[in-house]
Every structure is written in C-alpha cells, then in structure tokens.
Design a protein around this motif. Structure first.
Motif, PDB file in Angstrom:
ATOM      1  N   HIS A  85     -36.319  29.338   5.815  1.00  0.00           N
ATOM      2  CA  HIS A  85     -34.975  28.846   6.146  1.00  0.00           C
ATOM      3  C   HIS A  85     -35.002  27.529   6.909  1.00  0.00           C
ATOM      4  N   ALA A  86     -36.106  27.230   7.562  1.00  0.00           N
ATOM      5  CA  ALA A  86     -36.181  26.020   8.378  1.00  0.00           C
ATOM      6  C   ALA A  86     -37.564  25.399   8.265  1.00  0.00           C
ATOM      7  N   CYS A  87     -37.630  24.127   8.666  1.00  0.00           N
ATOM      8  CA  CYS A  87     -38.895  23.385   8.640  1.00  0.00           C
ATOM      9  C   CYS A  87     -39.054  22.665   9.977  1.00  0.00           C
ATOM     10  N   ARG A  88     -40.302  22.513  10.375  1.00  0.00           N
ATOM     11  CA  ARG A  88     -40.619  21.667  11.528  1.00  0.00           C
ATOM     12  C   ARG A  88     -40.943  20.288  10.972  1.00  0.00           C
ATOM     13  N   THR A  89     -40.298  19.283  11.540  1.00  0.00           N
ATOM     14  CA  THR A  89     -40.553  17.912  11.090  1.00  0.00           C
ATOM     15  C   THR A  89     -40.873  17.042  12.295  1.00  0.00           C
ATOM     16  N   PRO A  90     -41.717  16.044  12.120  1.00  0.00           N
ATOM     17  CA  PRO A  90     -42.025  15.157  13.248  1.00  0.00           C
ATOM     18  C   PRO A  90     -40.777  14.414  13.712  1.00  0.00           C
ATOM     19  N   HIS A  91     -40.693  14.206  15.015  1.00  0.00           N
ATOM     20  CA  HIS A  91     -39.601  13.425  15.584  1.00  0.00           C
ATOM     21  C   HIS A  91     -39.754  11.989  15.103  1.00  0.00           C
ATOM     22  N   PRO A  92     -38.674  11.324  14.706  1.00  0.00           N
ATOM     23  CA  PRO A  92     -38.801   9.976  14.141  1.00  0.00           C
ATOM     24  C   PRO A  92     -39.283   8.905  15.115  1.00  0.00           C
ATOM     25  N   THR A  93     -39.082   9.115  16.424  1.00  0.00           N
ATOM     26  CA  THR A  93     -39.460   8.072  17.382  1.00  0.00           C
ATOM     27  C   THR A  93     -40.459   8.519  18.435  1.00  0.00           C
ATOM     28  N   ASP A  94     -40.734   9.813  18.524  1.00  0.00           N
ATOM     29  CA  ASP A  94     -41.638  10.323  19.553  1.00  0.00           C
ATOM     30  C   ASP A  94     -42.683  11.225  18.891  1.00  0.00           C
ATOM     31  N   ARG A  95     -43.894  10.732  18.782  1.00  0.00           N
ATOM     32  CA  ARG A  95     -44.956  11.469  18.089  1.00  0.00           C
ATOM     33  C   ARG A  95     -45.297  12.797  18.759  1.00  0.00           C
ATOM     34  N   ARG A  96     -44.962  12.933  20.042  1.00  0.00           N
ATOM     35  CA  ARG A  96     -45.295  14.165  20.764  1.00  0.00           C
ATOM     36  C   ARG A  96     -44.303  15.283  20.497  1.00  0.00           C
ATOM     37  N   ARG A  97     -43.156  14.936  19.921  1.00  0.00           N
ATOM     38  CA  ARG A  97     -42.099  15.926  19.723  1.00  0.00           C
ATOM     39  C   ARG A  97     -41.899  16.222  18.249  1.00  0.00           C
ATOM     40  N   TRP A  98     -41.185  17.301  17.990  1.00  0.00           N
ATOM     41  CA  TRP A  98     -40.839  17.619  16.628  1.00  0.00           C
ATOM     42  C   TRP A  98     -39.420  18.158  16.590  1.00  0.00           C
ATOM     43  N   LEU A  99     -38.858  18.207  15.398  1.00  0.00           N
ATOM     44  CA  LEU A  99     -37.492  18.668  15.195  1.00  0.00           C
ATOM     45  C   LEU A  99     -37.501  19.869  14.260  1.00  0.00           C
TER      46      LEU A  99
END
Length: 168
Positions: A85-99
């Motif tokens: 139902h969902a995916c983890r994707t890299p944050h577009p501006t912060d490599r340490r975070r994800w969305l």
C-alpha cells in the motif's frame, strides 16, 4: 441525574441535520468495507487516508497526524509497505531522510472504489443553478466549521458554552 443514554434533542431535528448524521454513519460503513477489502486495521487505514490526501509524508509528519510514537508509526509503515500500500522514497533534498508515499496500485484501487460516488455527488451539485450551488456550499461550509469547532472543543476538553454552534 441523567447518565447520557436518554439524551434527546430539544426539538425534532431538521431533515438536513438528520441527513448529515446519516452521511457520517455511511462514511463509517464505507471505511469499514474499504479497510476489510484492503486488509488494513483502523490505524493503518487512517495512515493511508493521510498518505492519499498529502501524497507524501515524512514518518514524523505521519506520526503526528496519527497521534502515535515514532516506533508505533514505523510499525504502521512497515505493515503498509509489506502489503504493497505504501513505499519508502528518498527525501528530495535531504539524503538522511525519507518519505512515505502511497503506492500507485493502492491509489488506483482506492480511486476506482470511491470516484464513482464522488462524481455522482459532484454531478448532482452541478445540476443546480448558481444560486442553488451557493446555498449548498454555504451550508456545507457551515457544517465543516461546526465540526472543526467541535473537534477543537473536544481536543481541549473544554465544556461547551452557549455561544458555540450546536452539534448537528
């Protein structure tokens, strides 16, 4: 002294108020059916509602929206990802975070289920002339305002005052 179980409105409710209550109950029925079909518990379904609304959230934003701890939210995200139902994707501006984002398949299936109802309601509203549409929008705006006010009162734990809108 009343225990609350015998509370009745002071006068017969207006038909519009009765219909709003029916809408709220039917929404719960629709959510129950959707949860069952998506094989989600209530918390996971609420998370999906937030993801579908915002399309992308950080785990912290999702935790705040769900009123859960970071650890509990991670468990929710893991379940959603595991079920597709969902995916983890890299944050577009912060490599340490994800969305966290809803999967395309989950978006498609959800829209297939609810869009016919939404379009039917939209078509009905559009069938009224401009004045009729303005009245409908004004009424629904007032319902949303009353519900937002009630949410604020309930969250604050404040006792209602005589100046508050009545609960419809």
């Amino acid at each position: 002294m009343h225990d609350g179980s015998s509370w009745r409105p002071p006068a017969p409710m207006h038909r519009a108020s009765v219909l709003i209550r029916q809408i709220l109950v039917l929404n719960e029925v629709i959510e129950f059916i959707m949860r069952r079909q998506m094989e989600l518990n209530e918390t996971d379904f609420q998370a999906m509602q937030h993801l579908l609304k915002y399309r992308s959230m950080s785990p912290g934003e999702l935790a705040q929206s769900l009123h859960l701890t970071a650890a509990a939210t991670t468990t929710v995200i893991d379940r959603l990802v595991g079920k597709g139902h969902a995916c983890r994707t890299p944050h577009p501006t912060d490599r340490r975070r994800w969305l966290v984002t809803p999967s395309e398949e989950s978006i498609r299936k959800t829209m297939e289920k609810i869009m016919p109802m939404i379009m039917e309601v939209d078509g009905k509203v559009r069938s009224y002339d401009d004045d009729g549409q303005r009245v409908i929008v004004d009424f629904l705006d007032s319902v949303v305002a009353a519900m937002n006010h009630r949410v604020a009162v309930l969250e604050d734990g404040a006792a209602p005052t005589s100046t508050e809108p009545s609960d419809a």
